[in-house]
Design an enzyme around this catalytic site. Sequence first.
Site, short mmCIF file in Angstrom:
data_model
loop_
_atom_site.label_atom_id
_atom_site.label_comp_id
_atom_site.label_asym_id
_atom_site.label_seq_id
_atom_site.Cartn_x
_atom_site.Cartn_y
_atom_site.Cartn_z
N ARG A 265 117.53 49.05 -45.46
CA ARG A 265 116.86 48.59 -47.27
C ARG A 265 116.22 49.92 -48.39
O ARG A 265 115.60 50.64 -47.82
CB ARG A 265 116.24 47.47 -46.97
CG ARG A 265 116.74 46.91 -46.24
CD ARG A 265 115.83 44.91 -46.30
NE ARG A 265 114.81 44.74 -47.11
CZ ARG A 265 113.89 43.72 -47.86
NH1 ARG A 265 113.69 43.67 -46.56
NH2 ARG A 265 113.34 43.77 -48.86
N HIS A 266 116.01 49.39 -49.43
CA HIS A 266 115.62 50.66 -50.47
C HIS A 266 114.25 50.46 -50.84
O HIS A 266 113.44 49.94 -49.24
CB HIS A 266 115.99 49.67 -51.78
CG HIS A 266 115.29 48.62 -52.72
ND1 HIS A 266 113.48 48.23 -51.98
CD2 HIS A 266 116.18 47.47 -52.33
CE1 HIS A 266 114.10 46.83 -52.50
NE2 HIS A 266 115.19 46.84 -52.27
N ASN A 272 108.99 43.63 -55.66
CA ASN A 272 108.88 43.31 -53.80
C ASN A 272 107.65 42.84 -53.59
O ASN A 272 106.80 41.95 -53.18
CB ASN A 272 109.03 44.57 -53.09
CG ASN A 272 111.05 44.88 -52.40
OD1 ASN A 272 110.84 45.79 -52.62
ND2 ASN A 272 111.12 43.67 -52.59
N ARG A 317 116.14 51.85 -57.90
CA ARG A 317 115.53 51.58 -56.36
C ARG A 317 116.29 51.83 -55.24
O ARG A 317 115.43 52.67 -54.32
CB ARG A 317 114.46 50.15 -55.76
CG ARG A 317 115.58 48.69 -55.90
CD ARG A 317 114.70 47.83 -55.72
NE ARG A 317 115.42 46.07 -55.36
CZ ARG A 317 115.90 45.70 -56.28
NH1 ARG A 317 116.34 45.88 -57.24
NH2 ARG A 317 116.95 44.52 -56.05
N GLU A 337 122.68 43.57 -55.19
CA GLU A 337 121.63 42.99 -54.55
C GLU A 337 121.81 41.36 -54.93
O GLU A 337 122.70 41.33 -56.26
CB GLU A 337 120.38 42.68 -54.83
CG GLU A 337 119.22 41.60 -53.86
CD GLU A 337 119.27 41.62 -52.24
OE1 GLU A 337 120.71 41.27 -51.43
OE2 GLU A 337 118.33 41.35 -51.69
N HIS A 402 119.77 46.00 -50.21
CA HIS A 402 118.81 45.86 -50.54
C HIS A 402 118.86 44.14 -48.82
O HIS A 402 120.33 44.19 -48.23
CB HIS A 402 119.20 44.36 -51.61
CG HIS A 402 119.85 45.48 -53.03
ND1 HIS A 402 118.42 46.19 -53.32
CD2 HIS A 402 120.74 45.92 -53.05
CE1 HIS A 402 119.13 46.33 -54.14
NE2 HIS A 402 120.70 47.23 -53.84
#
Length: 482
Positions: A265-266, A272, A317, A337, A402
């Site tokens: 994931r980023h 987040n 991101r 995403e 994502h």
Amino acid sequence: MEGRKTLGSLASQPSLGSLDAERPSSSASFERSRPVTPASQPPLVNVPTCIVMVGLPARGKTYIAKKLSRYLNWIGVCTKVFNVGEYRRREVGNAPVEFFDPSNKEAIRIRKKCCLDALDDIVGWLLGEEKKQAAVLDATNTTRERRTMIVNHLADHGIRVFFVESICDDEKLVESNVRAVKLKNPDFVDRDSDEAVAEFKTRLTLYEKVYEPLDLDIDKDLSFVTLHNVGSKFVANGIQGHLQSRIIYFLMNVHINPRSIFLTRHGESDMNLHGRIGGDGLLTTRGEAYAYALAAFIEKQRLEIPNLRVWTSQLKRTIQTAAHIPAPSEPWTALNELDAGDCDGLTYEEIQERFPAQFALRDQDKFHYRYPRGESYEDLVARLEPVIMELERQGDILVVCHQAVSRCLLAYFQDMSYDELPYLKVPLHTVLKLTPLAYGCLVEEIPLCTDIPVVNTHRSKPPIVTVDRKVEEALETVPTHQ
């Protein structure tokens, strides 16, 4: 953090306005008159199909059967592999080499019985109460007599047959397959490797005596595809329907070359940090630290993966996370995403406050639930199919994506069910190294930046998912955030 539906499936989903929430703004045009109905998943296959493998031993039939089953299950075609060798082992145990002699009449009787037992189980699987869509008969099926028996047996039950034949005349490939895969076969457990190889080759010689490959003239009335040397050449005949076309499309993208797929994931984003789903936020300071740590990790692997390519989504991101990696980078829209639609940018608390019934419906069936004007996990699987095809075709790849996207990709390689997929744990600041193997995929979890705290974005399924649940019950598993 996450929000799309499966291929060809037009799930009937309620709009937010059909529930007890107030319209949050004019941008969310909800239809209050539309009733709340469960998601549906029309079958992709109208006629139940049995995929019948054909070929000599050590030609990759079981490898192909398992990959096909995994792919078809992932796109929504419920599929199961029936390996005739397992039926034979239940019948006679680990048979001596004489059992495979085509002149051994008693062995031929037993082998035919095992095949018929598997066919009966396939009929039960496809035509039982739940009406499954596809099955794979994994066996050599080397003679026309055997293939005719299979076609007739299944035709009596209205089941379509599609043959997939694997031919390999590359002796190095065959030898490699024997040593890498066949020696792990239950028939050769706890055997000296050289002795086992010699016995297997004797068995192979016996099969070669009676092998009748599929032929475009003799077998012109059958539906089949023949793969030569693991995909260097394809011959197709009498292709019928959508499913058979999809199978050929998939097989044309499969290879057996060693490779690694790195999935991450980023880095932590500002969305987040505040518990908001979706959006196109930027990395936090801790997320930037992960981007540098990821680049350093990949640099250490360079000798093993000199031709690494990097794929990101088109969101900021992921591009930021991959920015320091010295390798070609390609942004994919398909890796964006899951689209949360009218809930994009909200926290779970805000969704519960504004649309409590929708929040409950998603918890009831997270895979099929589609956000209003957004996506479901089922949609996301369909969107990611081109990515899967490229991952099967390519060499070493790093995918920076994502949470929901990672879950879908991981579920494909690990053959996870739709119930498991939406709840797979894919933590931030962690690399998942996927190594495809003969009959599966090895997954290694490699945390980076372990000395730096990072927000948890995983929300487990709450115990209570009814629409009339209390607020605290709905929010019981929501992770903490700022």
